[in-house]
Write an enzyme that holds these catalytic residues in place. Structure first.
Site, PDB file in Angstrom:
ATOM      1  N   TYR A   1      45.927  14.750  34.394  1.00 44.66           N
ATOM      2  CA  TYR A   1      46.135  15.820  35.385  1.00 44.66           C
ATOM      3  C   TYR A   1      45.517  15.497  36.744  1.00 44.66           C
ATOM      4  O   TYR A   1      46.026  15.922  37.773  1.00 44.66           O
ATOM      5  CB  TYR A   1      45.530  17.127  34.870  1.00 44.66           C
ATOM      6  CG  TYR A   1      46.287  17.721  33.724  1.00 44.66           C
ATOM      7  CD1 TYR A   1      47.331  18.608  33.943  1.00 44.66           C
ATOM      8  CD2 TYR A   1      45.972  17.401  32.404  1.00 44.66           C
ATOM      9  CE1 TYR A   1      48.050  19.151  32.890  1.00 44.66           C
ATOM     10  CE2 TYR A   1      46.678  17.935  31.341  1.00 44.66           C
ATOM     11  CZ  TYR A   1      47.720  18.811  31.588  1.00 44.66           C
ATOM     12  OH  TYR A   1      48.436  19.338  30.551  1.00 44.66           O
TER      13      TYR A   1
ATOM     14  N   ASP B   1      45.523   3.515  32.169  1.00 41.80           N
ATOM     15  CA  ASP B   1      45.305   4.543  31.134  1.00 41.80           C
ATOM     16  C   ASP B   1      45.283   3.824  29.786  1.00 41.80           C
ATOM     17  O   ASP B   1      46.069   2.894  29.574  1.00 41.80           O
ATOM     18  CB  ASP B   1      46.441   5.581  31.167  1.00 41.80           C
ATOM     19  CG  ASP B   1      46.084   6.827  30.373  1.00 41.80           C
ATOM     20  OD1 ASP B   1      45.797   7.869  30.987  1.00 41.80           O
ATOM     21  OD2 ASP B   1      46.077   6.742  29.118  1.00 41.80           O
TER      22      ASP B   1
ATOM     23  N   THR C   1      34.690  16.207  35.049  1.00 38.89           N
ATOM     24  CA  THR C   1      33.694  17.277  34.985  1.00 38.89           C
ATOM     25  C   THR C   1      32.696  16.960  33.871  1.00 38.89           C
ATOM     26  O   THR C   1      33.095  16.705  32.727  1.00 38.89           O
ATOM     27  CB  THR C   1      34.399  18.618  34.688  1.00 38.89           C
ATOM     28  OG1 THR C   1      35.406  18.792  35.677  1.00 38.89           O
ATOM     29  CG2 THR C   1      33.426  19.779  34.735  1.00 38.89           C
TER      30      THR C   1
ATOM     31  N   LYS D   1      30.155  21.863  40.721  1.00 36.04           N
ATOM     32  CA  LYS D   1      31.471  21.986  40.080  1.00 36.04           C
ATOM     33  C   LYS D   1      31.405  22.983  38.912  1.00 36.04           C
ATOM     34  O   LYS D   1      32.272  23.843  38.738  1.00 36.04           O
ATOM     35  CB  LYS D   1      31.909  20.609  39.579  1.00 36.04           C
ATOM     36  CG  LYS D   1      32.990  20.608  38.532  1.00 36.04           C
ATOM     37  CD  LYS D   1      34.342  20.952  39.101  1.00 36.04           C
ATOM     38  CE  LYS D   1      35.347  21.212  37.986  1.00 36.04           C
ATOM     39  NZ  LYS D   1      36.706  21.163  38.402  1.00 36.04           N
TER      40      LYS D   1
ATOM     41  N   ASN E   1      33.399  26.922  38.503  1.00 37.17           N
ATOM     42  CA  ASN E   1      34.260  27.425  37.424  1.00 37.17           C
ATOM     43  C   ASN E   1      33.585  28.544  36.636  1.00 37.17           C
ATOM     44  O   ASN E   1      34.240  29.480  36.172  1.00 37.17           O
ATOM     45  CB  ASN E   1      34.665  26.272  36.496  1.00 37.17           C
ATOM     46  CG  ASN E   1      35.849  25.496  37.070  1.00 37.17           C
ATOM     47  OD1 ASN E   1      36.431  25.918  38.061  1.00 37.17           O
ATOM     48  ND2 ASN E   1      36.190  24.382  36.461  1.00 37.17           N
TER      49      ASN E   1
ATOM     50  N   ARG F   1      33.317  44.457  50.841  1.00 44.78           N
ATOM     51  CA  ARG F   1      32.536  43.407  50.168  1.00 44.78           C
ATOM     52  C   ARG F   1      32.741  43.397  48.651  1.00 44.78           C
ATOM     53  O   ARG F   1      31.897  42.918  47.908  1.00 44.78           O
ATOM     54  CB  ARG F   1      31.037  43.557  50.506  1.00 44.78           C
ATOM     55  CG  ARG F   1      30.700  43.065  51.912  1.00 44.78           C
ATOM     56  CD  ARG F   1      29.295  43.390  52.334  1.00 44.78           C
ATOM     57  NE  ARG F   1      29.049  44.825  52.391  1.00 44.78           N
ATOM     58  CZ  ARG F   1      29.465  45.632  53.371  1.00 44.78           C
ATOM     59  NH1 ARG F   1      30.128  45.127  54.389  1.00 44.78           N
ATOM     60  NH2 ARG F   1      29.215  46.928  53.343  1.00 44.78           N
TER      61      ARG F   1
ATOM     62  N   CYS G   1      39.324  24.264  31.643  1.00 43.43           N
ATOM     63  CA  CYS G   1      38.184  24.253  32.574  1.00 43.43           C
ATOM     64  C   CYS G   1      37.310  25.486  32.390  1.00 43.43           C
ATOM     65  O   CYS G   1      36.152  25.375  31.982  1.00 43.43           O
ATOM     66  CB  CYS G   1      38.695  24.185  34.005  1.00 43.43           C
ATOM     67  SG  CYS G   1      39.811  22.803  34.255  1.00 43.43           S
TER      68      CYS G   1
ATOM     69  N   LYS H   1      48.512  29.815  31.691  1.00 41.98           N
ATOM     70  CA  LYS H   1      48.686  30.692  32.861  1.00 41.98           C
ATOM     71  C   LYS H   1      50.105  30.536  33.399  1.00 41.98           C
ATOM     72  O   LYS H   1      50.856  29.674  32.923  1.00 41.98           O
ATOM     73  CB  LYS H   1      47.648  30.395  33.939  1.00 41.98           C
ATOM     74  CG  LYS H   1      47.780  29.059  34.623  1.00 41.98           C
ATOM     75  CD  LYS H   1      46.762  28.986  35.756  1.00 41.98           C
ATOM     76  CE  LYS H   1      46.946  27.734  36.581  1.00 41.98           C
ATOM     77  NZ  LYS H   1      46.028  27.676  37.699  1.00 41.98           N
TER      78      LYS H   1
ATOM     79  N   ARG I   1      46.662  24.491  26.519  1.00 39.77           N
ATOM     80  CA  ARG I   1      45.278  24.328  26.029  1.00 39.77           C
ATOM     81  C   ARG I   1      44.501  25.645  26.150  1.00 39.77           C
ATOM     82  O   ARG I   1      44.535  26.303  27.173  1.00 39.77           O
ATOM     83  CB  ARG I   1      44.577  23.210  26.813  1.00 39.77           C
ATOM     84  CG  ARG I   1      45.137  21.840  26.446  1.00 39.77           C
ATOM     85  CD  ARG I   1      44.506  20.732  27.225  1.00 39.77           C
ATOM     86  NE  ARG I   1      44.757  20.835  28.655  1.00 39.77           N
ATOM     87  CZ  ARG I   1      44.227  20.021  29.556  1.00 39.77           C
ATOM     88  NH1 ARG I   1      43.433  19.055  29.181  1.00 39.77           N
ATOM     89  NH2 ARG I   1      44.507  20.178  30.831  1.00 39.77           N
TER      90      ARG I   1
HETATM   91  N1  SAJ Z   1      42.613  34.412  34.929  1.00 39.17           N
HETATM   92  C1  SAJ Z   1      42.409  35.765  34.677  1.00 39.17           C
HETATM   93  N2  SAJ Z   1      42.181  36.605  35.729  1.00 39.17           N
HETATM   94  C2  SAJ Z   1      42.133  36.146  37.012  1.00 39.17           C
HETATM   95  C3  SAJ Z   1      42.316  34.775  37.264  1.00 39.17           C
HETATM   96  C4  SAJ Z   1      42.548  33.923  36.202  1.00 39.17           C
HETATM   97  O1  SAJ Z   1      42.435  36.235  33.534  1.00 39.17           O
HETATM   98  O2  SAJ Z   1      41.921  36.973  37.925  1.00 39.17           O
HETATM   99  C5  SAJ Z   1      42.857  33.486  33.809  1.00 39.17           C
HETATM  100  C6  SAJ Z   1      44.187  32.750  33.871  1.00 39.17           C
HETATM  101  O3  SAJ Z   1      45.245  33.537  33.395  1.00 39.17           O
HETATM  102  C7  SAJ Z   1      43.892  31.533  33.006  1.00 39.17           C
HETATM  103  C8  SAJ Z   1      42.442  31.253  33.295  1.00 39.17           C
HETATM  104  O4  SAJ Z   1      41.908  32.444  33.864  1.00 39.17           O
HETATM  105  O5  SAJ Z   1      44.049  31.824  31.641  1.00 39.17           O
HETATM  106  C9  SAJ Z   1      42.172  30.064  34.206  1.00 39.17           C
HETATM  107  O6  SAJ Z   1      43.091  30.034  35.277  1.00 39.17           O
HETATM  108  P1  SAJ Z   1      42.676  29.743  36.795  1.00 39.17           P
HETATM  109  O7  SAJ Z   1      43.915  29.720  37.595  1.00 39.17           O
HETATM  110  O8  SAJ Z   1      41.610  30.672  37.219  1.00 39.17           O
HETATM  111  O9  SAJ Z   1      41.958  28.321  36.747  1.00 39.17           O
HETATM  112  P2  SAJ Z   1      42.360  26.852  36.180  1.00 39.17           P
HETATM  113  O10 SAJ Z   1      41.624  26.646  34.892  1.00 39.17           O
HETATM  114  O11 SAJ Z   1      43.823  26.613  36.193  1.00 39.17           O
HETATM  115  O12 SAJ Z   1      41.685  25.923  37.310  1.00 39.17           O
HETATM  116  C10 SAJ Z   1      40.290  26.051  37.564  1.00 39.17           C
HETATM  117  C11 SAJ Z   1      40.104  26.199  39.081  1.00 39.17           C
HETATM  118  N3  SAJ Z   1      38.723  26.610  39.383  1.00 39.17           N
HETATM  119  C12 SAJ Z   1      38.449  27.695  40.145  1.00 39.17           C
HETATM  120  O13 SAJ Z   1      39.295  28.417  40.591  1.00 39.17           O
HETATM  121  C13 SAJ Z   1      36.991  27.947  40.400  1.00 39.17           C
HETATM  122  C14 SAJ Z   1      40.449  24.888  39.774  1.00 39.17           C
HETATM  123  O14 SAJ Z   1      40.167  24.960  41.158  1.00 39.17           O
HETATM  124  C15 SAJ Z   1      39.640  23.738  39.135  1.00 39.17           C
HETATM  125  O15 SAJ Z   1      39.969  22.491  39.741  1.00 39.17           O
HETATM  126  C16 SAJ Z   1      40.026  23.660  37.675  1.00 39.17           C
HETATM  127  O16 SAJ Z   1      39.621  24.897  37.066  1.00 39.17           O
HETATM  128  C17 SAJ Z   1      39.314  22.480  37.042  1.00 39.17           C
HETATM  129  O17 SAJ Z   1      39.952  21.414  36.884  1.00 39.17           O
HETATM  130  O18 SAJ Z   1      38.104  22.564  36.797  1.00 39.17           O
END
Ligand code: SAJ
Length: 428
Positions: free
Chosen positions: A11, A31, A119, A205, A209, A245, A259, A315, A322
């Site tokens: 990815y 790879d 990570t 990092k 997350n 805020r 993540c 999502k 995963r």
């Molecule tokens: N989700 C919720 N409510 C929300 C936002 C998300 O339930 O308000 C859920 C989503 O449906 C999903 C999960 O959280 O199941 C994660 O989705 P996401 O879009 O928040 O994040 P990832 O895992 O796709 O990507 C994250 C990102 N990190 C942050 O936003 C802090 C991305 O920038 C990172 O690069 C990535 O993790 C990573 O590789 O670590």
């Protein structure tokens, strides 16, 4: 322009390798998986990401990207291999990172730069990777540069975010940091922030997350509270966010992906201070039961109700399953037994569960098409906010289903139209 060897074409590694090549660097992508290498050489990608295939083709056609069968010496060695998570022990498996460290060491030359993007738990670059690289006889900081530069791209928008996001580079010394900055500057439009400690970059990092995970847990807890008070959590959150805020995230069926559900645990590797963070993980995991409880309550009068679970990608608009909340809920429903003991002494399954996802094509999952999933369904449960679900037509769904219950955990539907069509639409 520099020579670069990228380790791990997943990815992050694949788009990074293609990006560097498209900006004119001479890139070798390696790879360990031979089948992946063969696919990539043909311009095929082994996972879905908008724009990635065209981006890869551009890089291959320019001859700036070679998919190699071995690790090659290069001015920059970038490590993008996975750090699998052990569910039992809640620890990171650093096997792949260590293996790459061992393969880089014999190729390492004075003046090279090693960049760890995967990570990892705080301290990994210095305590785990550095000693393996120094098996080469060279010293980190003096003879070669060593940094951690975490990726922050959002799956579904990787190519744009690789260019636009700010980057944080933590090196074992200033020379290391500056060497890595020169490479990232060649394609990053965002700001590049420096820190002279790789552990800070690793920690940052993880807390990024974790911050999202904890904030989602807060939204999920609000959803649970709102149900107790019989009010609409989405409306309440929208109104609360009117405050200058306050910015509450969206409740959902749980948190998936590779993540957010994992990285918070990495923080606890050498620390016990995971109180709020661990509770947040628990709150997010318990959303699966919260959703199945809603179905249990609403369908208690129906015998073996058929439920169509829409969305097993973790999502919206991605194909990655995963840690998928949809799958977790579907499995939970399928394993639920009726409360009444059947005459033969065993309990009957409480639900007939169909799963559907237009973005996922995993032969190990028993996926059906949308029509089949909805035909005679007593309830439709939406667990992923794919665009396709937002465009569902209430009239057509009504003709297929035998019941009228929709549980929309991702706030996908325009509720008003569905209610007019006679549906009971519940959110969370
Ligand atoms: N989700 C919720 N409510 C929300 C936002 C998300 O339930 O308000 C859920 C989503 O449906 C999903 C999960 O959280 O199941 C994660 O989705 P996401 O879009 O928040 O994040 P990832 O895992 O796709 O990507 C994250 C990102 N990190 C942050 O936003 C802090 C991305 O920038 C990172 O690069 C990535 O993790 C990573 O590789 O670590």
């Amino acid at each position: 322009m520099s020579s670069v060897c990228v380790h791990g074409l997943g990815y992050i590694g694949l788009p990074t390798a293609a990006m560097l090549a498209n900006y004119g660097h001479e890139v070798a992508g390696y790879d360990v998986d031979e089948a992946v290498r063969a696919e990539l050489r043909n311009g095929e990608t082994h996972f879905d990401e908008p724009g990635l295939r065209a981006f890869l083709t551009q890089a291959l056609e320019s001859d700036h990207l070679q998919i190699t069968d071995e690790v090659v010496p290069a001015k920059y060695q970038i490590i993008c291999v996975p750090t699998p998570f052990d569910e039992e022990s809640k620890t990171a498996d650093l096997t792949y990172i260590k293996a790459v460290g061992r393969t880089i060491a014999p190729e390492l030359r004075e003046g090279d730069t090693v960049i760890l993007e995967s990570t990892v738990p705080p301290g990994t670059t210095v305590n785990e990777l550095q000693p393996l690289l120094e098996e080469s006889g060279l010293t980190a900081g003096d003879d070669f540069a060593l940094v951690h530069c975490p990726e922050t791209v959002l799956p579904g928008n990787i190519i744009t975010e690789l260019r636009e996001n700010n980057r944080i580079i933590g090196g074992v010394n200033g020379v290391s940091v500056e060497s890595a900055v020169r490479l990232y500057e060649s394609f990053v439009d965002g700001e590049i922030r420096r820190t002279s400690d790789p552990t800070v970059a690793e920690f940052v990092k993880l807390i990024q997350n974790t911050s999202r995970d904890v904030n989602i847990a807060f939204a999920n807890e609000i959803a649970r509270l709102a149900r107790d008070y019989g009010i609409d959590s989405r409306e309440a959150i929208e109104l609360a966010n009117e405050h200058p805020r306050v910015n509450i995230l969206k409740p959902g069926p749980g948190v998936g992906g590779h993540c957010l559900p994992i990285d918070p645990w990495f923080l606890g590797t050498d620390s016990d201070e995971l109180n709020l963070i661990e509770t947040a993980r628990q709150v997010n995991n318990e959303m699966a039961s919260f959703v199945t409880d809603i179905l249990d309550e609403e369908l208690q009068e129906t015998t073996e109700p058929k439920v169509a679970v829409l969305g097993v990608a973790y999502k919206g608009n991605v194909s990655d399953t995963r840690m998928s909340p949809g799958l977790r809920i579907a499995r939970k429903l399928a394993e639920t037994e009726t409360k009444a003991v059947a005459t033969d002494g065993g309990n009957e399954p409480a639900y007939e569960v169909m799963i559907q996802d237009p973005h996922v094509s995993d032969p190990t999952l028993d996926l059906t098409d949308l029509d089949e999933a909805m035909t005679d369904a007593d309830a439709v449960l939406i667990t992923t906010d794919h665009d396709e679900y937002e465009q569902l037509d209430p009239g057509t769904v009504s003709e297929r289903m035998s019941g009228n219950l929709i549980v929309d955990t991702k706030d996908c539907l325009e509720t008003k139209g569905w209610r007019q069509e006679g549906f009971t639409v519940l959110g969370i």
